[in-house]
Scaffold this motif. Structure first.
Motif, mmCIF file in Angstrom:
data_model
loop_
_atom_site.group_PDB
_atom_site.id
_atom_site.type_symbol
_atom_site.label_atom_id
_atom_site.label_comp_id
_atom_site.label_asym_id
_atom_site.label_seq_id
_atom_site.Cartn_x
_atom_site.Cartn_y
_atom_site.Cartn_z
ATOM 1 N N ASP A 43 0.496 -1.199 -0.348
ATOM 2 C CA ASP A 43 0.333 -0.030 0.466
ATOM 3 C C ASP A 43 1.058 1.360 -0.099
ATOM 4 O OD1 ASP A 43 -2.247 -1.339 -0.102
ATOM 5 O OD2 ASP A 43 -2.509 -1.594 2.440
ATOM 6 N N ASN A 44 2.193 0.998 0.534
ATOM 7 C CA ASN A 44 3.231 2.583 0.710
ATOM 8 C C ASN A 44 3.788 2.688 -0.500
ATOM 9 O OD1 ASN A 44 3.150 3.809 3.081
ATOM 10 N ND2 ASN A 44 2.869 1.704 3.871
ATOM 11 N N VAL A 45 3.923 1.319 -1.615
ATOM 12 C CA VAL A 45 4.434 0.933 -2.563
ATOM 13 C C VAL A 45 3.867 2.053 -3.807
ATOM 14 C CG1 VAL A 45 5.584 -0.010 -3.942
ATOM 15 C CG2 VAL A 45 6.315 -0.778 -1.922
ATOM 16 N N ILE A 46 2.329 1.574 -3.747
ATOM 17 C CA ILE A 46 1.462 2.296 -4.539
ATOM 18 C C ILE A 46 1.440 3.537 -4.618
ATOM 19 C CG2 ILE A 46 0.946 -0.309 -5.021
ATOM 20 C CD1 ILE A 46 -1.570 0.592 -3.838
ATOM 21 N N VAL A 47 1.407 4.330 -3.460
ATOM 22 C CA VAL A 47 1.356 5.701 -3.150
ATOM 23 C C VAL A 47 2.257 6.460 -3.408
ATOM 24 C CG1 VAL A 47 -0.557 5.736 -1.959
ATOM 25 C CG2 VAL A 47 1.510 5.567 -0.892
ATOM 26 N N LYS A 48 4.089 5.383 -3.983
ATOM 27 C CA LYS A 48 5.194 6.618 -3.863
ATOM 28 C C LYS A 48 5.337 6.526 -5.538
ATOM 29 C CE LYS A 48 6.670 5.930 1.458
ATOM 30 N NZ LYS A 48 7.218 7.166 1.350
ATOM 31 N N THR A 49 5.238 5.413 -6.247
ATOM 32 C CA THR A 49 5.604 4.858 -7.119
ATOM 33 C C THR A 49 4.253 4.614 -8.531
ATOM 34 O OG1 THR A 49 7.105 4.038 -8.959
ATOM 35 C CG2 THR A 49 5.919 2.860 -6.695
ATOM 36 N N THR A 50 4.821 5.286 -9.969
ATOM 37 C CA THR A 50 3.690 4.888 -10.981
ATOM 38 C C THR A 50 4.543 3.218 -11.201
ATOM 39 O OG1 THR A 50 3.831 6.482 -12.034
ATOM 40 C CG2 THR A 50 2.025 6.520 -10.652
ATOM 41 N N ARG A 51 5.635 2.906 -11.300
ATOM 42 C CA ARG A 51 6.527 1.797 -12.195
ATOM 43 C C ARG A 51 5.468 0.440 -12.154
ATOM 44 N NH1 ARG A 51 12.231 1.799 -9.826
ATOM 45 N NH2 ARG A 51 12.278 0.496 -11.755
ATOM 46 N N PHE A 52 4.636 0.446 -10.886
ATOM 47 C CA PHE A 52 3.752 -1.325 -11.106
ATOM 48 C C PHE A 52 2.645 -1.449 -12.490
ATOM 49 C CE2 PHE A 52 7.002 -1.209 -7.649
ATOM 50 C CZ PHE A 52 7.787 -1.874 -7.295
ATOM 51 N N ALA A 53 2.983 -2.327 -12.904
ATOM 52 C CA ALA A 53 1.885 -2.295 -13.913
ATOM 53 C C ALA A 53 0.581 -2.604 -12.633
ATOM 54 C CB ALA A 53 1.434 -2.590 -14.719
ATOM 55 N N ALA A 54 1.025 -3.767 -12.009
ATOM 56 C CA ALA A 54 -0.210 -4.110 -10.999
ATOM 57 C C ALA A 54 0.033 -4.540 -9.822
ATOM 58 C CB ALA A 54 -0.346 -5.930 -11.704
ATOM 59 N N ALA A 55 -0.307 -4.424 -8.233
ATOM 60 C CA ALA A 55 -0.292 -5.094 -7.492
ATOM 61 C C ALA A 55 -1.470 -5.696 -6.766
ATOM 62 C CB ALA A 55 -0.396 -2.952 -6.440
ATOM 63 N N ILE A 56 -0.979 -6.639 -6.119
ATOM 64 C CA ILE A 56 -1.646 -7.520 -4.790
ATOM 65 C C ILE A 56 -1.427 -6.894 -3.453
ATOM 66 C CG2 ILE A 56 -2.648 -9.237 -4.756
ATOM 67 C CD1 ILE A 56 -1.683 -10.738 -7.371
ATOM 68 N N SER A 57 -2.659 -6.473 -3.065
ATOM 69 C CA SER A 57 -2.339 -5.471 -1.903
ATOM 70 C C SER A 57 -3.173 -6.441 -0.655
ATOM 71 C CB SER A 57 -2.732 -5.048 -1.186
ATOM 72 O OG SER A 57 -3.195 -4.353 -0.114
ATOM 73 N N GLY A 58 -2.259 -8.258 0.018
ATOM 74 C CA GLY A 58 -3.279 -9.097 1.238
ATOM 75 C C GLY A 58 -2.962 -8.489 2.316
ATOM 76 N N ALA A 59 -4.180 -8.776 3.452
ATOM 77 C CA ALA A 59 -3.543 -8.321 4.620
ATOM 78 C C ALA A 59 -3.079 -6.822 4.243
ATOM 79 C CB ALA A 59 -3.459 -9.407 5.545
ATOM 80 N N GLY A 60 -3.823 -6.493 4.118
ATOM 81 C CA GLY A 60 -3.080 -4.718 4.413
ATOM 82 C C GLY A 60 -4.277 -4.151 5.556
ATOM 83 N N GLU A 61 -3.283 -2.764 5.254
ATOM 84 C CA GLU A 61 -3.858 -1.466 6.194
ATOM 85 C C GLU A 61 -3.766 -0.086 5.548
ATOM 86 O OE1 GLU A 61 -2.757 -2.442 10.014
ATOM 87 O OE2 GLU A 61 -0.986 -0.689 9.835
ATOM 88 N N GLY A 62 -4.354 0.911 5.772
ATOM 89 C CA GLY A 62 -3.838 2.279 4.860
ATOM 90 C C GLY A 62 -4.066 2.943 5.498
ATOM 91 N N LEU A 63 -5.397 3.079 6.412
ATOM 92 C CA LEU A 63 -5.535 4.252 7.451
ATOM 93 C C LEU A 63 -5.125 3.840 9.071
ATOM 94 C CD1 LEU A 63 -6.103 7.508 7.788
ATOM 95 C CD2 LEU A 63 -8.158 6.583 7.958
ATOM 96 N N ASN A 64 -4.285 4.028 9.454
ATOM 97 C CA ASN A 64 -3.707 2.781 10.423
ATOM 98 C C ASN A 64 -5.290 4.013 12.312
ATOM 99 O OD1 ASN A 64 -1.323 2.509 9.466
ATOM 100 N ND2 ASN A 64 -0.090 4.123 9.932
ATOM 101 N N ILE A 65 -5.147 4.993 11.918
ATOM 102 C CA ILE A 65 -6.131 5.395 12.963
ATOM 103 C C ILE A 65 -7.827 4.304 13.719
ATOM 104 C CG2 ILE A 65 -7.348 6.818 11.884
ATOM 105 C CD1 ILE A 65 -5.844 7.612 15.481
#
Length: 700
Positions: A556-578
């Protein structure tokens, strides 16, 4: 021409520090590529235990009933000299925790099989085989079920770990109407939930003795704390165990080692605390003479899981605690004394490897660590009998876990005993595994495992998947990795770095991301990708990223920091810590690392990738378990909802009834199919031969 590389990355080909062992499959044996269904034909082996005479080892083998959509584990025994194996329990029953009785007459284990007809909801009990012949018989009959056990040295008693009975169950005993409406859950605990356990109330685990002959149960410990990890003193007159008795075990991780004296009738005689370190102490093991206890210790509690776990000793009567591996600066696990009592054996995690090692009991601060195994392999568990015979679970890049014997003197290499996977592995074309060391953005060396397609051709660029490990504390290693081989079999180069935050490289390396997730570790995983591109392995226009747990969080951090990836899979991730505070089971860990959210809100928000969600353009699959309270599905739902609202390409997959680990076999298969389908759709690799994914649609 290489495009899209950072300035330092263009030098990465020259910045490789080591090109570890590269292992390839034996020519002429392989016939086909690995497929998803092979995951059930390559079962895991676990929990090796050597018989007192050193002649046999008991162990568990996972199995799957595809029709019932259930997994289980069956008890096996192997003759260590001949390799002859036999299965003792049926594969449709889940058994665990094998333990030979010290007199060598019985092999006990935990099982939830019914002891009598009509028992529709059996609890786990201790069962045992008489090794002279006959069927398994139940040794215990405890209402709430047994969580763990150990034999007494004279084989006459067991110490049981039991959870306090549910007061609602006690209140309804004898009531014919047991199918009553569910009762509300009421708790006043600070730690009020735990993944797989659910909501926590005032029910704790305590120690009991069980007399095998007269089936008498006697409680040894009590109180508002969990007592666990019991270990009998060799004379059978005392038990060491682990407990947090600070008065509020939910507010700290200050576990210590305690000893309870056991009377002739199995009752408690006295209790004393033998360690006093304010960090976590546990995994006690007795010396053969009963004078010393070895244990694991974390001496910097403020660093939580980032603090190196050391090996220490303490006199059994209490006194000076001695850390034996302070100079080693590597995580250690599973301590046990050698048969002669002169050394302590343990598992040593180091630089993408894990080995059995030993340290002398007597010596100064610079004790020499002796490695009983070495090289590009992973030893995940071991056990030594009184005779000195060591059996271990060992894996290599092209060899799934098997049982090996290990020479205690380390004069001979490990000797393979079981051949559970030999036939299938001989049929498969597997990808070469390499370990390289690349230079991070600030010069930090980052070890990275690369798995190449089985038909890899030098000079050809391949679609490439950066797969990030969980933790964050943990490491990729030389052990067989089914998922990486599956990706490789479908045409991908797989990049598996050990970024900062990983264990195996020292405490400073591990704690570098403390309260700073998604920054230094982001730089490190990107350096590994840059290397793969610069080395001519990866196609820079067909890059994918993914991971599970912390791997999903960092994705989730990678995809907000770079557009280099053509596809992503976030398994059991989190984005809004609070939103995780008070919803996941990490209340204490959040507070220690980030501070209370209402007092340190700026840091909580700064480290939340959700707050930069508008930067995401990578098509992203979010996936997780519906009842995961480790990293709840809430985080994936929020990321998915935001991307959907922004009109990005995304998909959400939720597995009903699943916790942090996906256990149902059909869901395991489905998850791998979706991984391959998602990457095939955007990177051009091969999808699974059978996929449950819907066809692509615009904006889905």
């Amino acid at each position: 021409m290489i495009s899209g590389l950072s300035a330092h990355a263009r030098l990465l080909v020259l910045g490789v520090l080591a090109f570890g062992v590269a292992l390839a499959p034996a020519p002429g044996l392989a016939q086909r590529s690995l497929e998803i269904a092979d995951i059930f034909a390559l079962p895991d082996l676990s929990e090796p235990r050597v018989s007192p005479d050193g002649e046999q080892a008991a162990y568990l083998v996972d199995s799957v009933d595809l029709e019932a959509d259930e997994s289980s584990s069956a008890l096996h025994v192997v003759e260590l000299r001949t390799g002859e194996t036999r299965r003792l329990t049926a594969p449709d029953r889940s058994d665990s925790h094998p333990r030979f009785s010290p007199d060598g007459r019985q092999l006990a284990f935990l099982s939830s099989r019914p002891a009598k007809s009509g028992d529709d909801d059996p609890k786990a009990q201790v069962w045992a085989y008489d090794l002279r012949g006959g069927d398994a018989q139940p040794l215990t009959e405890v209402e709430q079920g047994v969580e763990s056990f150990e034999w007494s040295p004279d084989s006459r008693r067991l110490v049981l770990v039991l959870r306090d009975r549910d007061p609602d169950e006690v209140a309804t005993e004898g009531d014919d109407d047991k199918e009553k409406r569910p009762r509300p859950i009421v708790t006043e605990r600070r730690q009020f939930k735990r993944d797989y356990r659910g909501y926590l109330t005032a029910r704790y685990t305590h120690l009991y003795t069980w007399s095998v002959a007269d089936r008498n149960l006697t409680q040894l410990t009590s109180g508002e704390q969990d007592d666990s990890e019991p270990a009998w003193r060799p004379d059978g007159k005392a038990i060491a165990f682990t407990s947090n008795r600070t008065g509020d075990q939910d507010a700290n991780q200050d576990t210590n080692v305690f000893v309870v004296e056991v009377g002739e009738d199995g009752s408690p005689a006295a209790l004393r605390q033998v360690t006093t370190n304010p960090g976590a102490d546990g995994s006690p093991a007795w010396s053969p003479d009963g004078a010393t206890i070895a244990y694991l210790t974390q001496i910097e509690p403020k660093l939580m899981w980032y603090a190196t776990q050391h090996l220490a000793t303490v006199p059994a009567a209490g006194g000076r605690q001695t850390v034996l591996t302070a100079a080693l600066d590597r995580f250690v696990y599973a301590p046990s004394f050698s048969a002669d009592g002169h050394e302590i054996l343990f598992l040593l995690e180091e630089s993408g490897e894990q080995h059995v090692a030993a340290v002398p009991v007597v010596g100064g601060a610079q004790r020499a660590i002796r490695r009983l195994t070495s090289g590009p392999r992973m030893v995940s568990a071991f056990h030594q009998s009184r005779s000195g015979r060591i059996a271990a679970l060992l894996s290599e890049p092209l060899l799934p876990i098997e049982i090996f014997t290990i020479d205690a003197a380390a004069k001979e290499p490990p000797q393979r005993v079981t051949r559970t996977h030999e036939k299938l592995i001989g049929e498969l074309r597997l990808g070469e595994v390499r370990k390289v060391t690349v230079q991070g953005a600030d010069g930090t060396p980052i070890e990275t495992f690369l798995t190449l397609p089985p038909d890899y051709e030098a000079g050809r660029r391949y679609p490439t998947i950066l797969w990030i490990h969980g933790g964050p504390v943990g490491q990729y290693d030389w052990g067989f990795n089914f998922q990486s081989q599956l990706f490789a079999a479908h045409g991908y180069v797989v990049v598996r770095p050990n970024p900062r935050g990983s264990s195996g490289y020292g405490q400073d390396f591990c704690k570098a991301i403390f309260a700073d997730w998604g920054n230094k570790d982001y730089d490190d995983v990107m350096a590994a990708v840059d290397y793969a591109v610069a080395a001519g392995l990866a196609d820079p226009d067909r890059l994918g990223v993914g991971g599970w747990s912390y791997g999903g969080i960092l994705t989730d951090n990678v995809i907000v920091k770079t557009t280099r990836f053509a596809a992503a899979i976030s398994g059991a991730g989190e984005g809004l810590n609070i939103s995780n505070y008070g919803h996941d089971h990490y209340q204490l860990e959040w507070e220690v690392e980030l501070g209370l959210p209402w007092e340190n809100r700026e840091l909580w928000e700064r480290l939340s990738p959700f707050n930069q969600i508008e930067k995401v353009t990578t098509p992203t699959l979010f996936i997780g378990g519906a009842v995961d309270w480790n990293v709840p599905i809430l985080g994936s739902e929020q990321m998915y909802q935001a991307l959907k609202r922004l009109g990005r390409t995304t998909q959400l997959v939720v597995y009903p009834g699943e916790h942090h680990g996906i256990s149902r076999p059909s869901f395991q298969t489905d998850r791998l199919e979706r991984y391959l389908g998602w990457y095939a759709r955007f990177l051009g690799g091969r999808a699974a031969s059978r996929t449950s994914l819907p066809p692509p649609s615009s904006g889905s």
